[in-house]
Design a protein around this motif. Structure first.
Motif, PDB file in Angstrom:
ATOM      1  N   THR A 111      46.713  28.955  46.217  1.00  0.00           N
ATOM      2  CA  THR A 111      48.189  28.517  46.629  1.00  0.00           C
ATOM      3  C   THR A 111      48.655  27.515  45.698  1.00  0.00           C
ATOM      4  OG1 THR A 111      47.220  27.077  48.174  1.00  0.00           O
ATOM      5  CG2 THR A 111      48.114  28.884  49.105  1.00  0.00           C
TER       6      THR A 111
ATOM      7  N   CYS B 199      49.570  36.573  39.922  1.00  0.00           N
ATOM      8  CA  CYS B 199      48.783  37.761  40.318  1.00  0.00           C
ATOM      9  C   CYS B 199      48.179  38.468  39.079  1.00  0.00           C
ATOM     10  CB  CYS B 199      49.485  38.616  41.435  1.00  0.00           C
ATOM     11  SG  CYS B 199      48.500  39.893  41.818  1.00  0.00           S
TER      12      CYS B 199
ATOM     13  N   GLY C  99      35.867  39.980  43.577  1.00  0.00           N
ATOM     14  CA  GLY C  99      36.158  41.674  43.468  1.00  0.00           C
ATOM     15  C   GLY C  99      37.178  41.819  42.312  1.00  0.00           C
ATOM     16  N   SER C 100      37.350  40.764  41.621  1.00  0.00           N
ATOM     17  CA  SER C 100      38.557  40.987  40.710  1.00  0.00           C
ATOM     18  C   SER C 100      37.820  41.939  39.173  1.00  0.00           C
ATOM     19  CB  SER C 100      39.167  39.784  39.902  1.00  0.00           C
ATOM     20  OG  SER C 100      39.649  38.983  40.828  1.00  0.00           O
ATOM     21  N   ASN C 101      38.581  42.731  38.583  1.00  0.00           N
ATOM     22  CA  ASN C 101      37.993  43.254  37.393  1.00  0.00           C
ATOM     23  C   ASN C 101      38.855  42.864  36.117  1.00  0.00           C
ATOM     24  OD1 ASN C 101      36.304  44.873  38.956  1.00  0.00           O
ATOM     25  ND2 ASN C 101      38.014  46.541  39.309  1.00  0.00           N
TER      26      ASN C 101
ATOM     27  N   GLN D 293      42.597  42.532  37.172  1.00  0.00           N
ATOM     28  CA  GLN D 293      42.998  43.480  38.641  1.00  0.00           C
ATOM     29  C   GLN D 293      42.382  42.685  39.427  1.00  0.00           C
ATOM     30  OE1 GLN D 293      41.119  47.191  37.643  1.00  0.00           O
ATOM     31  NE2 GLN D 293      43.146  48.108  38.061  1.00  0.00           N
ATOM     32  N   PRO D 294      43.453  42.027  40.320  1.00  0.00           N
ATOM     33  CA  PRO D 294      43.199  41.052  41.038  1.00  0.00           C
ATOM     34  C   PRO D 294      42.157  41.545  42.334  1.00  0.00           C
ATOM     35  CG  PRO D 294      45.301  40.858  41.191  1.00  0.00           C
ATOM     36  CD  PRO D 294      44.822  42.209  40.212  1.00  0.00           C
ATOM     37  N   GLY D 295      41.320  40.720  42.652  1.00  0.00           N
ATOM     38  CA  GLY D 295      40.599  41.090  44.070  1.00  0.00           C
ATOM     39  C   GLY D 295      41.216  40.367  45.156  1.00  0.00           C
ATOM     40  N   VAL D 296      40.392  39.721  46.205  1.00  0.00           N
ATOM     41  CA  VAL D 296      40.769  38.590  47.112  1.00  0.00           C
ATOM     42  C   VAL D 296      40.600  37.170  46.882  1.00  0.00           C
ATOM     43  CG1 VAL D 296      40.557  38.566  49.652  1.00  0.00           C
ATOM     44  CG2 VAL D 296      40.178  40.866  48.716  1.00  0.00           C
ATOM     45  N   ALA D 297      41.383  36.357  47.080  1.00  0.00           N
ATOM     46  CA  ALA D 297      41.564  34.872  47.146  1.00  0.00           C
ATOM     47  C   ALA D 297      41.554  34.352  48.598  1.00  0.00           C
ATOM     48  CB  ALA D 297      42.168  34.308  46.006  1.00  0.00           C
ATOM     49  N   LEU D 298      40.719  33.656  49.147  1.00  0.00           N
ATOM     50  CA  LEU D 298      40.824  33.151  50.138  1.00  0.00           C
ATOM     51  C   LEU D 298      41.292  31.652  50.350  1.00  0.00           C
ATOM     52  CD1 LEU D 298      37.574  34.719  51.903  1.00  0.00           C
ATOM     53  CD2 LEU D 298      39.701  35.551  52.014  1.00  0.00           C
ATOM     54  N   GLU D 299      41.878  31.325  51.494  1.00  0.00           N
ATOM     55  CA  GLU D 299      42.148  29.899  51.785  1.00  0.00           C
ATOM     56  C   GLU D 299      42.294  29.852  53.336  1.00  0.00           C
ATOM     57  OE1 GLU D 299      44.519  27.189  49.434  1.00  0.00           O
ATOM     58  OE2 GLU D 299      45.906  27.273  50.915  1.00  0.00           O
TER      59      GLU D 299
ATOM     60  N   ARG E   6      29.289  31.583  54.158  1.00  0.00           N
ATOM     61  CA  ARG E   6      29.145  32.420  53.204  1.00  0.00           C
ATOM     62  C   ARG E   6      30.019  33.274  53.039  1.00  0.00           C
ATOM     63  NH1 ARG E   6      23.976  35.384  55.000  1.00  0.00           N
ATOM     64  NH2 ARG E   6      23.356  33.183  55.231  1.00  0.00           N
ATOM     65  N   THR E   7      30.475  33.632  51.681  1.00  0.00           N
ATOM     66  CA  THR E   7      31.443  34.710  51.828  1.00  0.00           C
ATOM     67  C   THR E   7      30.978  35.620  50.400  1.00  0.00           C
ATOM     68  OG1 THR E   7      32.951  32.592  51.534  1.00  0.00           O
ATOM     69  CG2 THR E   7      33.757  35.040  50.749  1.00  0.00           C
ATOM     70  N   SER E   8      30.986  36.894  50.915  1.00  0.00           N
ATOM     71  CA  SER E   8      30.431  38.062  49.705  1.00  0.00           C
ATOM     72  C   SER E   8      31.287  39.247  50.343  1.00  0.00           C
ATOM     73  CB  SER E   8      29.056  37.995  49.682  1.00  0.00           C
ATOM     74  OG  SER E   8      28.541  38.174  51.298  1.00  0.00           O
TER      75      SER E   8
ATOM     76  N   MET F 284      32.084  37.729  55.469  1.00  0.00           N
ATOM     77  CA  MET F 284      31.902  36.150  55.575  1.00  0.00           C
ATOM     78  C   MET F 284      31.057  35.736  56.835  1.00  0.00           C
ATOM     79  SD  MET F 284      35.551  34.435  54.757  1.00  0.00           S
ATOM     80  CE  MET F 284      36.620  35.458  56.109  1.00  0.00           C
ATOM     81  N   THR F 285      30.416  34.915  56.756  1.00  0.00           N
ATOM     82  CA  THR F 285      29.697  34.305  57.751  1.00  0.00           C
ATOM     83  C   THR F 285      30.440  32.812  58.181  1.00  0.00           C
ATOM     84  OG1 THR F 285      27.465  34.809  57.058  1.00  0.00           O
ATOM     85  CG2 THR F 285      27.616  33.167  58.839  1.00  0.00           C
TER      86      THR F 285
ATOM     87  N   ARG G 189      43.867  32.841  54.975  1.00  0.00           N
ATOM     88  CA  ARG G 189      44.653  33.856  54.341  1.00  0.00           C
ATOM     89  C   ARG G 189      44.157  34.178  53.160  1.00  0.00           C
ATOM     90  NH1 ARG G 189      48.135  29.608  56.529  1.00  0.00           N
ATOM     91  NH2 ARG G 189      47.295  28.122  55.260  1.00  0.00           N
TER      92      ARG G 189
ATOM     93  N   TYR H  10      44.903  36.404  49.776  1.00  0.00           N
ATOM     94  CA  TYR H  10      46.015  36.610  48.680  1.00  0.00           C
ATOM     95  C   TYR H  10      45.294  37.790  47.763  1.00  0.00           C
ATOM     96  CZ  TYR H  10      48.051  32.047  50.309  1.00  0.00           C
ATOM     97  OH  TYR H  10      48.289  31.234  51.046  1.00  0.00           O
ATOM     98  N   THR H  11      45.977  38.907  48.077  1.00  0.00           N
ATOM     99  CA  THR H  11      45.509  40.110  47.327  1.00  0.00           C
ATOM    100  C   THR H  11      46.618  41.175  47.496  1.00  0.00           C
ATOM    101  OG1 THR H  11      43.919  41.444  47.415  1.00  0.00           O
ATOM    102  CG2 THR H  11      44.318  40.717  49.354  1.00  0.00           C
TER     103      THR H  11
ATOM    104  N   LEU I 177      45.289  43.920  47.474  1.00  0.00           N
ATOM    105  CA  LEU I 177      44.641  45.230  47.815  1.00  0.00           C
ATOM    106  C   LEU I 177      44.856  45.193  49.564  1.00  0.00           C
ATOM    107  CD1 LEU I 177      41.162  44.402  46.248  1.00  0.00           C
ATOM    108  CD2 LEU I 177      43.147  45.718  45.523  1.00  0.00           C
TER     109      LEU I 177
ATOM    110  N   ARG J 136      41.637  49.326  46.791  1.00  0.00           N
ATOM    111  CA  ARG J 136      42.671  49.412  45.788  1.00  0.00           C
ATOM    112  C   ARG J 136      43.842  50.618  45.953  1.00  0.00           C
ATOM    113  NH1 ARG J 136      41.933  45.561  42.221  1.00  0.00           N
ATOM    114  NH2 ARG J 136      39.635  44.836  41.901  1.00  0.00           N
TER     115      ARG J 136
END
Lengths: 585, 66
Positions: free
Chosen positions: A465, A489, A515-517, A558-564, A583-585, B1-2, B14, B16-17, B19, B66
């Motif tokens: 953000t 983006c 996951g971004s390329n 190429q964007p993957g996923v960004a978390l907040e 854990r994030t994966s 995610m755990t 949230r 942001y993607t 996808l 995608r």
């Protein structure tokens, strides 16, 4: 004043309307016979009030304007970081007997205790990142010189020096001056940090005899069998209690200190000492893992009792070792994951004992509270090891503490279970500032200066953000740099504008959304060779390049996923209720 | 995610993607606002097992396409 009531009360009745319409100065003057005349000081204050007020205003305007500027996408963050510089600056005092330096904090002493943290500690060393990032290298120099005035004959560095140190037999008759053998470790670590950050070889050379003595003291308490330090009888390790002989967190600090002395010895041309440090570091590394890593718990034991029995307590101070780079990566990550659990991490910081431990005692200073300083180590390490989502939420929550009790300052400690200050907590504490500016500079932006080697590492993990974040007039040795990061983006743009023209080796390694390329990496329009490391929680792009003038790096992806995470608000007295991402994966 | 959270508490993460996200487990719903996807989370257990902090942990599994 009587012994039974050793205080007087002053009550001022001012309405809000009166306060808005009138300027009501409150003057206080105290004296020292033959040095300061309280009455004269009082009259001087009263007579020169407008001038003194104007001088004070000018001082803070200059302090604010002259240091590096922190420009994020969040005005509340920017304001909190500006106050951090003020909070550090206000800790400088002069005791005519002991000298100029920085006290650790301000708080009410009540009717029968010491002036809380308003005396001198080794704390500028543990807070060195905050001083340096805030543009306060000169302040850190003053603090180093002060501490170097008071080592014990065997090289032990002071932990704390009373305001009355020259009026009583402070250094010999009281145990506190040298009670913390890790004071030497933090002195060495901070000196190394100062050297790499400023490149001020002359200052470090002047300190070299003190550095050697501090190092030699460490060797004098080292167990030759495993190369780890032994806490002297009645001394304190990372926990301020006696009865322990070895301490895993202290071992991590020792490894970092050896790394520092290795670098400083190279600077001083002492190759034999440098080699010695490499060997000692390898031995200490192996011993820490062999003696204290528990593969079942996936955590380090606290250490050893003086009896030699293991202490089975999960000490969050090991988070600092993760930040200092003293732990293997997989062990650091396992430690950080445990420290992120709700049992360890309150919404307002790291508890010093897990709630799962039956010995946890709510409100205990040592085993039932949450410290911003303790939180800083693990939070900074989380940014380093790719747990930026949780680290960012923790950082934002901690910045909120600046408005909590004494607006503008960061408090010392909160209770472990409820969102409130410990009853005798200091509302203005130096080391708590390790959470603030370093959280941005060392954490989110991942900036690591190596001025003597003309190098800069920049490993940012900006929150999604924030479309932009910048450091302006940030020191780089004798020069300044503007660094700016902009993201949209699929595009990350990094700009650097140095004031000088020296060639700087840059390692730029931003964390892109998971996951971004990566499509391309270009510097000033020219393609760069890059590598991508998929860390699960993000995609780390690594480029090595140089610059000697203003430059810009663009990463198209190429964007993957960004978390907040959403932050749930808390009121004073609340229990923790925010989400934890382990854990994030 | 755990993740860990308080039973009964609704959380929002949230994402942001650009996808498309598909829930596999541990998410109550996803609200889409352009490239900002709001994941509503709450612990899935019917009978909660909580730790000393009053928290429970669960897995959040979301597929991104995608």
């Amino acid at each position: 004043m009587s012994d039974e009531n050793p205080f007087e009360e002053l009550e001022l009745n001012v309405t809000a309307d009166e306060a808005q319409q009138n300027y009501i100065p409150i003057l206080a003057a105290a004296g020292i016979q033959g040095i300061y005349d309280a009455q004269a000081t009082y009259h001087e204050l009263l007579n020169q009030l407008p001038l003194l007020y104007a001088q004070s205003l000018q001082h803070y305007e200059e302090l604010d304007r002259q240091g590096p500027q922190f420009v994020t996408s969040d005005l509340k963050v920017d304001e909190s970081l500006r106050w951090s510089r003020v909070a550090l600056d206000q800790l400088k005092i002069c005791n005519p007997y002991v000298g100029w330096s920085y006290v650790s904090g301000y708080g009410s002493s009540g009717t029968g205790t010491r002036p809380m943290y308003a005396w001198y500690f080794g704390e500028p060393t543990t807070t060195s990142w905050a001083f340096l990032d805030a543009g306060g290298a000169a302040s850190l120099e003053e603090a180093f010189r002060f501490l170097e005035k008071y080592p014990r004959k065997d090289g032990a560095m002071p932990h704390e020096i009373s305001q009355s140190a020259t009026l009583v037999d402070w250094f010999d008759k009281y145990p506190y001056a040298y009670i913390h053998p890790d004071s030497n470790l933090w002195y060495l670590i901070a000196m190394g940090r100062f050297y790499h950050f400023t490149g001020d070889e002359e200052f470090v050379r002047q300190s070299w005899p003190h550095i050697l003595r501090a190092y030699q003291y460490c060797l004098s308490i080292m167990d030759p069998a495993d190369g780890l330090l032994v806490i002297p009888k009645d001394g304190w390790g990372s926990m301020e209690l006696t009865g322990f002989s070895k301490d895993a967190a202290m071992a991590g600090e020792w490894i970092a200190a050896l790394h520092t002395v290795r670098d400083l010895a190279r600077m001083a041309g002492d190759s034999a000492l440098s080699k010695e440090c490499v060997q000692r570091e390898e031995k200490a590394d192996a011993s820490l893992e062999r003696e204290f890593w528990d593969p079942q718990l996936e955590y380090y034991d606290y250490g050893l009792f003086t009896s030699g029995e293991p202490v089975t307590y999960l000490n969050p101070a090991i988070g600092w070792s993760a930040w200092l780079g003293s732990l293997p990566r997989n062990h650091a990550q396992a430690v950080l994951e445990k420290l992120s659990t709700a049992s360890f991490l309150a919404d307002w910081g790291q508890r010093n004992m897990s709630l799962a431990d039956p010995r946890y005692t709510e409100g205990s200073y040592h085993i039932g509270s949450a410290w911003p300083f303790a939180t800083a180590g693990s939070m900074l390490a989380q940014f380093k090891y790719g747990d930026a989502v949780q680290a960012f939420l923790t950082w934002r929550a901690m910045l909120g503490l600046r408005d909590f009790d004494a607006p503008g300052d960061m408090p010392e400690v909160l209770t472990g279970t409820y969102h409130r200050l410990l009853d005798d907590a200091v509302p203005h504490q130096m080391c708590s500032e390790m959470m603030a500016i370093p959280g941005l500079v060392d954490g989110i932006l991942g900036l690591d200066l190596d001025v003597p080697n003309h190098a800069l590492k920049w490993a940012p993990s900006p929150p999604p953000t924030w479309p932009n974040v910048a450091l302006q007039h940030f020191p780089y040795g004798l020069e300044k740099m503007d660094l700016e990061l902009r993201q949209s983006c699929g595009l990350l743009t990094a700009s650097i504008r140095p004031t000088g023209s020296q060639t700087v080796k840059l390692q730029f390694s931003p964390a892109l959304p998971m996951g971004s390329n990566v499509v391309s990496v270009k510097q000033d329009g020219k393609p760069l060779v890059y590598q991508v490391e998929n860390r699960g929680s993000d995609a780390l792009v690594v480029v090595n390049t140089v610059f000697s003038a203003a430059t810009q790096i663009e990463i198209h992806y190429q964007p993957g996923v960004a978390l907040e995470m959403e932050k749930l608000p808390l009121l004073e007295g609340d229990l923790s209720r925010n989400l934890r991402i382990l854990r994030t994966s | 995610m755990t993740v860990e959270g308080r039973p009964g508490q609704l959380y929002e993460v949230r994402a942001y993607t650009p996808l498309r996200l598909e829930v596999i487990g541990g998410v109550r719903s996803i609200e889409v606002h352009g490239d900002c996807k709001s994941l509503k989370l709450s612990s899935p257990q019917a009978t909660y097992e909580v730790d000393r902090a009053g928290y429970t942990s669960w897995q959040v599994r979301v597929k991104a396409e995608r």
